[in-house]
Design an enzyme around this catalytic site. Structure first.
Site, PDB file in Angstrom:
ATOM      1  CE1 TYR A  53      -2.930  -3.130   0.418  1.00  8.79           C
ATOM      2  CE2 TYR A  53      -3.334  -2.519   2.698  1.00  8.79           C
ATOM      3  CZ  TYR A  53      -3.555  -3.361   1.619  1.00  8.79           C
ATOM      4  OH  TYR A  53      -4.395  -4.432   1.766  1.00  8.79           O
ATOM      5  CG  HIS A 118      -0.611  -8.586  -0.184  1.00  6.48           C
ATOM      6  ND1 HIS A 118      -0.256  -7.268  -0.087  1.00  6.48           N
ATOM      7  CD2 HIS A 118      -1.952  -8.576  -0.322  1.00  6.48           C
ATOM      8  CE1 HIS A 118      -1.331  -6.504  -0.159  1.00  6.48           C
ATOM      9  NE2 HIS A 118      -2.376  -7.282  -0.312  1.00  6.48           N
TER      10      HIS A 118
END
Length: 285
Positions: A53, A118
């Site tokens: 992010y 992830h």
């Protein structure tokens, strides 16, 4: 805030704050820090982020927010549950601890409470599993888990990591209009006491405009977004991590976690957004 037990011990709040798309623009930094600070002050204790992010920018936003909250006494470190994620290309035996160290530095913490892969990448799961377990043993993370893993991925993980699977959670896309995990993945995790973390539980805000949900929500005295979110946290073994920046949305989401839906309410939602009849590929955003 209600919590769920983690399979490897400990507990996680059923509602948290997502930070996807934070940390991408310097001009938004002040507002984003203020949002996370406001969330903590309201009572949010679960914060989800990732090195992906904003290429670490979101972790910096979270880190600054936590540092300020700790300094002002709004919260104690042990009251917070911080989640971050390692990029798949960093998730090798050597790369995982290096990535974790960078995330810890950006967060300004000495421990990440839950550290996730992830999504699956080029490195063997056995290597990632070994690296994660070493990080737990070293105290740099409290628990480890995965994200965007479907049932076959979880079954493979159980094989390569051994019978005593200590993967604490799996984070996937799950919402009232995206119920694919209910066919096999969610039952698989429930059998093992492994929480499913639902990202985009309001479908990035789209469910706030769902006409059928809006009509039902109006009757219940809530918003469509709150109804969609309350439905997610009403599912056994599920945690929701909606992203919000505006204070009103933060408060609405927190209130949704306390909303109790009746059996009749849940049945009505099933009619509006029916559960899937067969398995399909896991959705990703």
């Amino acid at each position: 805030m209600r919590t769920l037990e983690l399979s490897a011990n400990g507990a996680i709040p059923v509602l948290g704050l997502g930070t996807w798309r934070m940390g991408e623009a310097p001009a938004s930094r002040k507002a984003e820090v203020a949002a996370v600070r406001a969330a903590i002050a309201m009572g949010y204790r679960l914060i989800d982020t990732a090195e992906m992010y904003g290429e670490g920018g979101a972790e910096e936003v979270v880190g600054q927010s936590i540092a300020e909250a700790l300094r002002t006494g709004d919260v104690k470190r042990e009251e917070l549950f911080v989640v971050s994620k390692v990029y798949p290309h960093n998730a090798s035996r050597e790369g995982t601890p290096a990535a974790c160290a960078r995330s810890l530095a950006r967060l300004g913490l000495d421990r990440i409470d839950l550290y996730l892969l992830h999504w699956r990448g080029e490195h063997p799961l056995a290597e990632t599993c070994e690296a994660m377990r070493l990080l737990v043993a070293d105290g740099r993370i409290g628990h480890w888990g995965v994200s965007n893993f479907d049932t076959d991925d979880m079954e493979e993980l159980a094989v390569v990591c051994g019978d005593a699977l200590d993967c604490a959670a799996n984070q996937v896309y799950y919402a009232v209009n995206e119920r694919g995990p209910e066919v096999s993945l969610l039952p698989w995790q429930r059998e093992r006491g492994m929480p499913l973390m639902a990202y985009s539980p309001i479908d990035q805000g789209a469910l706030a405009r769902d006409a059928a949900l809006k009509k039902m929500a109006q009757r219940l005295g809530v918003t469509a977004a709150q109804l969609a979110l309350a439905w997610v946290v009403a599912q056994p073994g599920v945690v929701a991590i909606p992203k919000a920046v505006r204070e009103a949305h933060l408060r609405d989401n927190l209130a949704a976690a306390a909303l109790r839906l009746s059996a009749e309410d849940l049945a009505e939602i099933d009619r509006l957004h029916p559960p899937p009849r067969r398995k399909k590929p896991l959705a990703m955003i």
